[in-house]
Write a protein that holds these residues in place. Structure first.
Motif, PDB file in Angstrom:
ATOM      1  N   ILE A  36       0.820  -1.218   0.000  1.00  0.00           N
ATOM      2  CA  ILE A  36       0.000   0.000   0.000  1.00  0.00           C
ATOM      3  C   ILE A  36       0.855   1.270   0.000  1.00  0.00           C
ATOM      4  O   ILE A  36       0.363   2.340  -0.354  1.00  0.00           O
ATOM      5  CB  ILE A  36      -1.018   0.027   1.160  1.00  0.00           C
ATOM      6  CG1 ILE A  36      -0.331  -0.191   2.510  1.00  0.00           C
ATOM      7  CG2 ILE A  36      -2.116  -0.991   0.919  1.00  0.00           C
ATOM      8  CD1 ILE A  36      -1.288  -0.056   3.691  1.00  0.00           C
ATOM      9  N   ALA A  37       2.124   1.181   0.375  1.00  0.00           N
ATOM     10  CA  ALA A  37       2.997   2.355   0.251  1.00  0.00           C
ATOM     11  C   ALA A  37       3.149   2.734  -1.224  1.00  0.00           C
ATOM     12  O   ALA A  37       3.180   3.922  -1.570  1.00  0.00           O
ATOM     13  CB  ALA A  37       4.361   2.067   0.863  1.00  0.00           C
ATOM     14  N   VAL A  38       3.222   1.741  -2.093  1.00  0.00           N
ATOM     15  CA  VAL A  38       3.315   2.018  -3.531  1.00  0.00           C
ATOM     16  C   VAL A  38       1.985   2.570  -4.040  1.00  0.00           C
ATOM     17  O   VAL A  38       1.946   3.509  -4.841  1.00  0.00           O
ATOM     18  CB  VAL A  38       3.697   0.745  -4.309  1.00  0.00           C
ATOM     19  CG1 VAL A  38       3.837   1.042  -5.807  1.00  0.00           C
ATOM     20  CG2 VAL A  38       4.999   0.159  -3.782  1.00  0.00           C
ATOM     21  N   LEU A  39       0.873   2.021  -3.557  1.00  0.00           N
ATOM     22  CA  LEU A  39      -0.434   2.534  -3.954  1.00  0.00           C
ATOM     23  C   LEU A  39      -0.602   3.994  -3.526  1.00  0.00           C
ATOM     24  O   LEU A  39      -1.168   4.812  -4.273  1.00  0.00           O
ATOM     25  CB  LEU A  39      -1.551   1.684  -3.352  1.00  0.00           C
ATOM     26  CG  LEU A  39      -1.690   0.263  -3.893  1.00  0.00           C
ATOM     27  CD1 LEU A  39      -2.818  -0.463  -3.177  1.00  0.00           C
ATOM     28  CD2 LEU A  39      -1.936   0.268  -5.388  1.00  0.00           C
ATOM     29  N   ALA A  40      -0.115   4.332  -2.343  1.00  0.00           N
ATOM     30  CA  ALA A  40      -0.206   5.712  -1.877  1.00  0.00           C
ATOM     31  C   ALA A  40       0.575   6.651  -2.800  1.00  0.00           C
ATOM     32  O   ALA A  40       0.134   7.766  -3.094  1.00  0.00           O
ATOM     33  CB  ALA A  40       0.303   5.819  -0.447  1.00  0.00           C
ATOM     34  N   ALA A  41       1.727   6.186  -3.271  1.00  0.00           N
ATOM     35  CA  ALA A  41       2.519   6.986  -4.210  1.00  0.00           C
ATOM     36  C   ALA A  41       1.826   7.085  -5.566  1.00  0.00           C
ATOM     37  O   ALA A  41       1.843   8.128  -6.218  1.00  0.00           O
ATOM     38  CB  ALA A  41       3.913   6.374  -4.351  1.00  0.00           C
ATOM     39  N   LEU A  42       1.194   6.003  -5.990  1.00  0.00           N
ATOM     40  CA  LEU A  42       0.477   6.012  -7.269  1.00  0.00           C
ATOM     41  C   LEU A  42      -0.731   6.932  -7.234  1.00  0.00           C
ATOM     42  O   LEU A  42      -1.147   7.472  -8.271  1.00  0.00           O
ATOM     43  CB  LEU A  42       0.027   4.592  -7.631  1.00  0.00           C
ATOM     44  CG  LEU A  42       1.083   3.651  -8.208  1.00  0.00           C
ATOM     45  CD1 LEU A  42       0.548   2.222  -8.273  1.00  0.00           C
ATOM     46  CD2 LEU A  42       1.525   4.104  -9.602  1.00  0.00           C
ATOM     47  N   ALA A  43      -1.308   7.134  -6.049  1.00  0.00           N
ATOM     48  CA  ALA A  43      -2.499   7.972  -5.934  1.00  0.00           C
ATOM     49  C   ALA A  43      -2.228   9.400  -6.388  1.00  0.00           C
ATOM     50  O   ALA A  43      -3.143  10.098  -6.844  1.00  0.00           O
ATOM     51  CB  ALA A  43      -3.004   7.964  -4.490  1.00  0.00           C
ATOM     52  N   GLU A  44      -0.986   9.842  -6.290  1.00  0.00           N
ATOM     53  CA  GLU A  44      -0.610  11.214  -6.694  1.00  0.00           C
ATOM     54  C   GLU A  44       0.013  11.226  -8.090  1.00  0.00           C
ATOM     55  O   GLU A  44       0.552  12.249  -8.513  1.00  0.00           O
ATOM     56  CB  GLU A  44       0.387  11.793  -5.677  1.00  0.00           C
ATOM     57  CG  GLU A  44      -0.093  11.789  -4.246  1.00  0.00           C
ATOM     58  CD  GLU A  44      -1.372  12.598  -4.076  1.00  0.00           C
ATOM     59  OE1 GLU A  44      -1.490  13.673  -4.705  1.00  0.00           O
ATOM     60  OE2 GLU A  44      -2.271  12.147  -3.329  1.00  0.00           O
ATOM     61  N   SER A  45      -0.070  10.119  -8.805  1.00  0.00           N
ATOM     62  CA  SER A  45       0.626   9.970 -10.088  1.00  0.00           C
ATOM     63  C   SER A  45      -0.363   9.940 -11.241  1.00  0.00           C
ATOM     64  O   SER A  45      -1.519   9.522 -11.070  1.00  0.00           O
ATOM     65  CB  SER A  45       1.433   8.669 -10.073  1.00  0.00           C
ATOM     66  OG  SER A  45       1.885   8.326 -11.370  1.00  0.00           O
ATOM     67  N   PRO A  46       0.072  10.363 -12.451  1.00  0.00           N
ATOM     68  CA  PRO A  46      -0.792  10.189 -13.633  1.00  0.00           C
ATOM     69  C   PRO A  46      -0.931   8.739 -14.062  1.00  0.00           C
ATOM     70  O   PRO A  46      -1.772   8.419 -14.908  1.00  0.00           O
ATOM     71  CB  PRO A  46      -0.073  11.014 -14.713  1.00  0.00           C
ATOM     72  CG  PRO A  46       1.346  11.093 -14.277  1.00  0.00           C
ATOM     73  CD  PRO A  46       1.308  11.103 -12.776  1.00  0.00           C
ATOM     74  N   ILE A  47      -0.123   7.851 -13.508  1.00  0.00           N
ATOM     75  CA  ILE A  47      -0.242   6.422 -13.815  1.00  0.00           C
ATOM     76  C   ILE A  47      -1.537   5.898 -13.213  1.00  0.00           C
ATOM     77  O   ILE A  47      -1.854   6.167 -12.051  1.00  0.00           O
ATOM     78  CB  ILE A  47       0.958   5.627 -13.250  1.00  0.00           C
ATOM     79  CG1 ILE A  47       2.258   6.094 -13.886  1.00  0.00           C
ATOM     80  CG2 ILE A  47       0.765   4.130 -13.471  1.00  0.00           C
ATOM     81  CD1 ILE A  47       3.509   5.485 -13.253  1.00  0.00           C
ATOM     82  N   ASP A  48      -2.298   5.148 -13.991  1.00  0.00           N
ATOM     83  CA  ASP A  48      -3.536   4.545 -13.506  1.00  0.00           C
ATOM     84  C   ASP A  48      -3.258   3.172 -12.903  1.00  0.00           C
ATOM     85  O   ASP A  48      -2.611   2.335 -13.540  1.00  0.00           O
ATOM     86  CB  ASP A  48      -4.545   4.384 -14.647  1.00  0.00           C
ATOM     87  CG  ASP A  48      -5.120   5.708 -15.105  1.00  0.00           C
ATOM     88  OD1 ASP A  48      -5.248   6.616 -14.264  1.00  0.00           O
ATOM     89  OD2 ASP A  48      -5.432   5.836 -16.301  1.00  0.00           O
ATOM     90  N   PHE A  49      -3.756   2.970 -11.685  1.00  0.00           N
ATOM     91  CA  PHE A  49      -3.683   1.635 -11.085  1.00  0.00           C
ATOM     92  C   PHE A  49      -4.967   0.892 -11.424  1.00  0.00           C
ATOM     93  O   PHE A  49      -6.070   1.344 -11.089  1.00  0.00           O
ATOM     94  CB  PHE A  49      -3.506   1.723  -9.569  1.00  0.00           C
ATOM     95  CG  PHE A  49      -3.416   0.380  -8.901  1.00  0.00           C
ATOM     96  CD1 PHE A  49      -2.360  -0.471  -9.171  1.00  0.00           C
ATOM     97  CD2 PHE A  49      -4.402  -0.051  -8.019  1.00  0.00           C
ATOM     98  CE1 PHE A  49      -2.275  -1.720  -8.564  1.00  0.00           C
ATOM     99  CE2 PHE A  49      -4.328  -1.294  -7.412  1.00  0.00           C
ATOM    100  CZ  PHE A  49      -3.257  -2.133  -7.692  1.00  0.00           C
ATOM    101  N   VAL A  50      -4.824  -0.236 -12.101  1.00  0.00           N
ATOM    102  CA  VAL A  50      -5.968  -1.031 -12.547  1.00  0.00           C
ATOM    103  C   VAL A  50      -6.239  -2.089 -11.483  1.00  0.00           C
ATOM    104  O   VAL A  50      -5.535  -3.095 -11.388  1.00  0.00           O
ATOM    105  CB  VAL A  50      -5.701  -1.673 -13.920  1.00  0.00           C
ATOM    106  CG1 VAL A  50      -6.925  -2.464 -14.380  1.00  0.00           C
ATOM    107  CG2 VAL A  50      -5.342  -0.600 -14.946  1.00  0.00           C
ATOM    108  N   THR A  51      -7.259  -1.837 -10.670  1.00  0.00           N
ATOM    109  CA  THR A  51      -7.590  -2.734  -9.566  1.00  0.00           C
ATOM    110  C   THR A  51      -8.400  -3.928 -10.070  1.00  0.00           C
ATOM    111  O   THR A  51      -9.339  -3.774 -10.853  1.00  0.00           O
ATOM    112  CB  THR A  51      -8.432  -1.989  -8.518  1.00  0.00           C
ATOM    113  OG1 THR A  51      -7.709  -0.848  -8.064  1.00  0.00           O
ATOM    114  CG2 THR A  51      -8.736  -2.889  -7.334  1.00  0.00           C
ATOM    115  N   VAL A  52      -8.036  -5.111  -9.629  1.00  0.00           N
ATOM    116  CA  VAL A  52      -8.732  -6.331 -10.013  1.00  0.00           C
ATOM    117  C   VAL A  52      -9.228  -7.042  -8.754  1.00  0.00           C
ATOM    118  O   VAL A  52      -8.884  -6.663  -7.638  1.00  0.00           O
ATOM    119  CB  VAL A  52      -7.807  -7.265 -10.830  1.00  0.00           C
ATOM    120  CG1 VAL A  52      -7.369  -6.597 -12.127  1.00  0.00           C
ATOM    121  CG2 VAL A  52      -6.593  -7.694  -9.995  1.00  0.00           C
TER     122      VAL A  52
END
Length: 593
Positions: A36-52
C-alpha cells in the motif's frame, strides 16, 4: 542520512517517479498490506492503477497489454497468496515471451527468520521470490533500499531484450517505506530506455538468399517472434520478393494477413492439408522467430507436418537455445527478426532485383482456400441451435472491423480460430500459446482495451474459460471498457470432453450437468454479467448472433453474449502424441459430445 531527510521521498515514491519517466501508463494489481505504500505513491501519479478482484486477472491483463503496446507491462502484487495467485498469468507470459515487470511486496527484513504473517519460509527464510524462478528471466530480492534503482533499470532492460519475458522484483515492505536520497535514481536518469538489437552481416544474408533462390520448394515458417519484433512489414516484403509461401505457428498467426496470396495457414495438429503438405514437401524451411513447438509440429512425428532431416532448415531467432533444439539446422542465426529481415530485403534486392514469382503456387493457395470455404459453408451458415462453432466464427468475422483485437482462450476459440478465422491486421490476435492457459482471454481483453481504447476488442472464450475468473467484469465495468465477451458455451470443458469420449467412451469430470441448450442449474453467464453491471444476453437462435454482435459493438458497453454451441471437434490433418498414449496403434482422435 541528512540528504535522505532533505530529499524526503520513500522508495515507493521513487519507484513511481521511475515508472513515470519510463512512460508507464497503467499498473495492474491488487492491494495488500505489503504494497500500500506504492499505492499511496500512485495515488498522486498520472499512472492509472488497474484494480482487479484476483491477481491472475492482473497478470493476464498485463500480458495482453504488453502484447499490444510492445513494451513491458507492470504488475503490483501482495506477498505469498497474492504472488501465487498472480503466478499463472506470469508463467503464461513467460512461455509466450511477453515482457513484464512484477513488483511484489514481501515481509519486513527485520522479521526474516521469525515466520511472520503470510511468509513463505518452509525451506528458507524470506523465500517467496524463489516460487517464480522456473518461469521468470530473473528474480531479484531487494535487501537494500539503495539498490532499488539499478535493479529496476536492469529489470526493464532484461524483460524487453533478447527473448522477452517477465521478471520479478521482490521488495520487503519496510524497504518500500524507507526514505532515501535521489542520487541512485538520478544516476540512471539518462540511461538508454531500450537496447539495440542484433542484426545479421551481409555475408550471412547473401548465403541465406542464395540458398532460398536455388531451392525448388522453399517455405517460410514464422512464429510469434515476428509479432514481438513488429516485423510483419519486413516479412511481407521478403516473402513477396522471394516468392516464398508462408506457413505459421499458432503464435505466428496474423504475422501476415490471412488473405495474403502467399499465406498457407497454421501448421501442426490443427493445420490444414495444404499447409502441412507444403511443409512436408519443402526442400528448404526458412524459419524466423519460431520454436518448432509440439502442437505446431505434430509432436515432431515425421510425415505429418515436417520431414526434417530431409528438408533443410535456415533458422533465425533472438534466442540461441531455440536454434537446433528440435530439428537440425543448416544455417542458424542469432538475430532480431525485424533487423534480420531488413538486411535480407536489402541484400535480396541487390542479388536478384527482379525477384521471384510463383503464379502456380499462388493459384494453388487460392484454389485451396476456395475449396476449404466451400466445404465449410454448410457448417458456417447452419441455423442449427445450439450453434455450430464454424457459424459462430463466421458471424464474428463478419461483425468485426479488420483491426479489431480478439483474445482467445483454449479449445475451439484457439484451435478453430487458428485454422479458419481470418486475421486481417498483424498483431490483432492475442492467444495463450505456450501455457495454453484456460482463463487468459477474458482478462486479457481488459489489457488489450486499455492499450488500444479506440479499437474494438472481443474475447472469444469457452464457458470453462469464462468461469475461471468472471470477476474481471467488475474491473471492466468500473473502467467503462466496451469489451465484448463471446462465450462459446458447450456446457463442458469441450476439447477434453471430446478427447475423453473418443478414447474412454465417457465424459466423466469433463462436462457439466444438463446440455448446452439446457444447462441444469448451471451459471447463467448473461445474468452474471448483469449482476456486475455489464450488459448480458443469452442467445436462443443462431440468427440472433450477428445482430447481437453488431449491437454490442455499437453500444460501446461491456457486454457478455452467452452463445450455446454444439461440442464438435476442430477438424485436423496433423497428429498429437497424446492420441498414441491413450490409444496405441489405433486411429482415434476427438469426437463430438
Amino acid at each position: 542520512m541528512d540528504g535522505a531527510k532533505l530529499d524526503g521521498k520513500t522508495v515507493a515514491e521513487h519507484i513511481v517517479d521511475f515508472l513515470e519517466r519510463r512512460e508507464v501508463k497503467h499498473v495492474f494489481g491488487l492491494c495488500g498490506h505489503t504494497n500500500i505504500a506504492v499505492l499511496a505513491a500512485l495515488a498522486e501519479s498520472p499512472i492509472d492503477f488497474v484494480t482487479v478482484r484476483h491477481e491472475q486477472i492482473a497478470s493476464h491483463a498485463a500480458d495482453a497489454y504488453a502484447r499490444v503496446t510492445g513494451k513491458a507491462s507492470v504488475v503490483l502484487s501482495h506477498l505469498s497468496p497474492g504472488l501465487t495467485n498472480c503466478a499463472t498469468g506470469v508463467a503464461n507470459a513467460a512461455l509466450d515471451c511477453i515482457p513484464m515487470v512484477v513488483i511484489a511486496g514481501d515481509i519486513p527484513t527485520h522479521y526474516y527468520g521469525k515466520h511472520p504473517h503470510q511468509e513463505v519460509n518452509l525451506h528458507a527464510d524470506a523465500a517467496q521470490w524463489e516460487i517464480y524462478r522456473p518461469f521468470v528471466k530473473r528474480a531479484w530480492r531487494v535487501d537494500r533500499a539503495d539498490l532499488m534503482a539499478e535493479i529496476l533499470e536492469k529489470a526493464f532492460h532484461l524483460a524487453e531484450s533478447g527473448q522477452p519475458g517477465p521478471v520479478l522484483v521482490n521488495v520487503p515492505m519496510d524497504i518500500f517505506s524507507e526514505v532515501i536520497p535521489s542520487d541512485s535514481f538520478d544516476r540512471i536518469r539518462d540511461n538508454t530506455r531500450a537496447l539495440k538489437k542484433p542484426s545479421i552481416d551481409d555475408e550471412t544474408a547473401r548465403e541465406i538468399v542464395e540458398a532460398l533462390a536455388q531451392a525448388e520448394n522453399p517455405v517460410a515458417y514464422v512464429g510469434g517472434g515476428i509479432l514481438l519484433a513488429q516485423a510483419s512489414k519486413e516479412l511481407r516484403a521478403f516473402a513477396e520478393h522471394m516468392g516464398l509461401p508462408v506457413a505459421h505457428s499458432l503464435m505466428g498467426k496474423g504475422a501476415l494477413r490471412d488473405d495474403h496470396p502467399l499465406v498457407l495457414g497454421m501448421t501442426g495438429f490443427w493445420g490444414t492439408e495444404l499447409v502441412n503438405q507444403s511443409c512436408l514437401n519443402a526442400d528448404y524451411i526458412f524459419a524466423v522467430g519460431t520454436r518448432f513447438k509440439e502442437a505446431d509440429c505434430s509432436s515432431w512425428y515425421p510425415g505429418y507436418t515436417f520431414n526434417i532431416p530431409g528438408s533443410k532448415v535456415i533458422h533465425i531467432d533472438i534466442e540461441p537455445q531455440e536454434i537446433g533444439r528440435n530439428y537440425p539446422t543448416e544455417i542458424g542465426v542469432v538475430a532480431d527478426a525485424k533487423a534480420a529481415l531488413r538486411a535480407l530485403n536489402r541484400v535480396a534486392r541487390e542479388m536478384y532485383p527482379n525477384g521471384f514469382k510463383r503464379p502456380a503456387l499462388e493459384q494453388k493457395i487460392t484454389d485451396f482456400r476456395t475449396e476449404f470455404k466451400a466445404r465449410n459453408v454448410e457448417m458456417a451458415t447452419s441455423s442449427a441451435f445450439p450453434m455450430m462453432p464454424e457459424r459462430i466464427l463466421a458471424d464474428t468475422r463478419k461483425a468485426l472491423p479488420e483491426d479489431a483485437i480478439i483474445t482467445t482462450d483454449v479449445g475451439w476459440n484457439k484451435n478453430g480460430v487458428g485454422q479458419q478465422f481470418d486475421i486481417l491486421t498483424p498483431g490483432s490476435i492475442l492467444t495463450p500459446g505456450g501455457f495454453a492457459t484456460m482463463g487468459f482471454g477474458p482478462p486479457g481483453a481488459i489489457g488489450a482495451k486499455l492499450a488500444a481504447p479506440d479499437r474494438v476488442v472481443l474475447s472469444l472464450v469457452g464457458d470453462g474459460g469464462f468461469g475461471q475468473n468472471p470477476s474481471m467484469l467488475a474491473t471492466a465495468v468500473e473502467l467503462d471498457l466496451g469489451i465484448i465477451w463471446l462465450v462459446m458455451n458447450n456446457n463442458a470443458f469441450g476439447t477434453i470432453a471430446g478427447l475423453q469420449k473418443a478414447h474412454y467412451g465417457l465424459t466423466y469430470g469433463t462436462t457439466f450437468p444438463g446440455s448446452a441448450a439446457a444447462p441444469a442449474n448451471g451459471p447463467g453467464y448473461a445474468d452474471i454479467a448483469r449482476a456486475y453491471g455489464a450488459e448480458g444476453h443469452r442467445l436462443s437462435a443462431a440468427d440472433e448472433l450477428l445482430p447481437a454482435l453488431e449491437a454490442a459493438i455499437a453500444s460501446g458497453k461491456p457486454t457478455v453474449l452467452d452463445v450455446p454451441m454444439i461440442n464438435n471437434p476442430t477438424p485436423t490433418t496433423g497428429h498429437w502424441n497424446i492420441l498414441d498414449i491413450y490409444s496405441p496403434d489405433k486411429e482415434v482422435s476427438h469426437v463430438a459430445t
